[in-house]
Scaffold this active site. Structure first.
Site, mmCIF file in Angstrom:
data_model
loop_
_atom_site.group_PDB
_atom_site.id
_atom_site.type_symbol
_atom_site.label_atom_id
_atom_site.label_comp_id
_atom_site.label_asym_id
_atom_site.label_seq_id
_atom_site.Cartn_x
_atom_site.Cartn_y
_atom_site.Cartn_z
ATOM 1 N N HIS A 114 95.718 -41.462 33.388
ATOM 2 C CA HIS A 114 94.158 -42.372 32.779
ATOM 3 C C HIS A 114 94.965 -42.102 30.915
ATOM 4 O O HIS A 114 95.924 -41.129 30.684
ATOM 5 C CB HIS A 114 93.511 -40.369 32.459
ATOM 6 C CG HIS A 114 92.699 -40.803 33.528
ATOM 7 N ND1 HIS A 114 92.652 -40.729 34.293
ATOM 8 C CD2 HIS A 114 91.415 -41.277 33.445
ATOM 9 C CE1 HIS A 114 91.601 -40.314 35.007
ATOM 10 N NE2 HIS A 114 90.564 -41.478 34.867
ATOM 11 N N LYS A 150 92.276 -37.828 26.940
ATOM 12 C CA LYS A 150 91.506 -37.239 28.140
ATOM 13 C C LYS A 150 91.847 -35.497 28.883
ATOM 14 O O LYS A 150 92.887 -35.289 27.615
ATOM 15 C CB LYS A 150 92.054 -37.637 29.504
ATOM 16 C CG LYS A 150 91.106 -36.506 30.410
ATOM 17 C CD LYS A 150 90.442 -37.858 31.918
ATOM 18 C CE LYS A 150 90.165 -37.363 33.139
ATOM 19 N NZ LYS A 150 88.400 -37.276 32.687
#
Length: 248
Positions: A135, A139
Site C-alpha cells: 500500500h 496508510k
C-alpha cells in the site's frame, strides 16, 4: 439518497464523485476540522452515512449514527477488536451498520476464490502459504484490513495454519520468522500504490500466486456507494460479503 461523508481525504472526494454520478446528494461532510462540532441534530434529514476516515474516530462515528438512527457504511478499519461490542450495541437499538475491509467488487470476488483455493490446496501439505500486501506510505494500519480478511479465509480452510503474524518490511523493522502454524502477512509501504494483495503457495517443485492489483481507488469508492444503496432501508449488523451472492 442524502449521504453524510465521514472523512474527506482522497477516498472521501472520490466517493463524493461516484455518489453524485449515481444521483445522490452529499448532505454533510465531516472531517477533522468540524468533527467535534457535529451532533445528532446535524444528521437530521440524511439517509445514510459513509465512513472512510481515521481509525481513532470510527467508534465515535458509529455511536453518533446509532444515536441518530442513521445507517452507516463503515469502510475504515483498525477498530475490529471492538467488533463484538459494536454489534451488540447496534442490534440493541435496532441500528444499521455495514462494515468491511474492502468494498471493491473485484476484491470481494478475490475473497471468495481465495477460500476456494485454500480449501483445494489444504490436502497437499507440500505447499506453504503466505500473504503479501503493498500500500501507499500514507496508510495508517498494517497489515491492511483486506490482508486480514484474506488471511482469515485461508485460516478457516486450513488444518495447519492457526493464526496470522505480520511483518512490516522496511528500514529498521524487525524481521518476523513465522512458526509452522503461523500464516505470515508481509506488509510493504511504497509511494502511492493504491493496494496490491498476493497469496503465494510455494513447494519445492512449483509456486502458485493469486493476486489482486487495484489500479486506483475508484473501485473502493464505487463499492462503498453501492453498499450504501444496499443498506438503505435495512436494519441490522452486516458484513460487506453479505451484499454478494457467489454461490448461486
Amino acid at each position: 439518497m442524502k449521504i453524510v461523508l465521514f472523512g474527506y481525504g482522497k477516498m472521501g472526494q472520490i466517493i463524493e464523485k461516484f455518489a453524485q454520478k449515481r444521483g445522490h446528494e452529499i448532505h454533510l461532510i465531516v472531517n477533522s476540522e468540524n468533527r467535534n462540532l457535529i451532533t445528532v441534530a446535524n444528521l437530521v434529514g440524511a439517509d445514510v452515512a459513509i465512513d472512510f476516515g481515521v481509525p481513532q474516530a470510527a467508534l465515535s462515528n458509529m455511536e453518533l449514527c446509532l444515536e441518530a438512527n442513521l445507517p452507516i457504511v463503515m469502510g475504515t478499519t483498525g477498530w475490529y477488536e471492538h467488533l463484538d461490542a459494536i454489534k451488540e450495541r447496534c442490534l440493541s437499538v435496532d441500528g444499521s451498520i455495514l462494515y468491511g475491509s474492502n468494498f471493491s467488487i473485484g476484491v470481494n470476488i478475490f475473497f471468495h476464490i481465495n477460500k476456494m483455493l485454500a480449501k483445494a490446496i489444504q490436502p497437499y501439505k507440500a505447499y506453504d502459504v503466505q500473504v503479501e500486501e503493498i500500500h501507499h506510505i500514507h496508510k495508517l494500519d498494517a497489515p491492511s484490513g483486506t490482508a486480514i480478511t484474506i488471511a482469515e479465509g485461508i485460516l478457516n480452510n486450513s488444518d495447519v495454519k492457526t493464526a496470522w503474524v505480520n511483518s512490516l518490511v522496511g528500514d529498521g523493522e524487525e524481521e518476523i520468522i513465522p512458526k509452522a502454524n503461523e500464516l505470515l502477512i508481509e506488509s510493504h509501504r511504497i509511494e502511492e500504490v493504491p493496494g496490491t494483495h498476493t497469496v503465494v503457495y510455494s513447494s519445492e517443485v512449483d509456486q502458485i500466486e493469486f493476486k489482486h492489483m487495484a489500479h486506483n481507488r475508484d473501485g473502493f469508492a464505487l463499492g462503498s456507494v453501492i453498499a450504501a444503496e444496499w443498506l438503505f432501508g435495512k436494519q441490522g449488523f452486516y458484513q460487506v460479503t453479505e451484499m454478494f451472492d457467489f454461490n448461486r
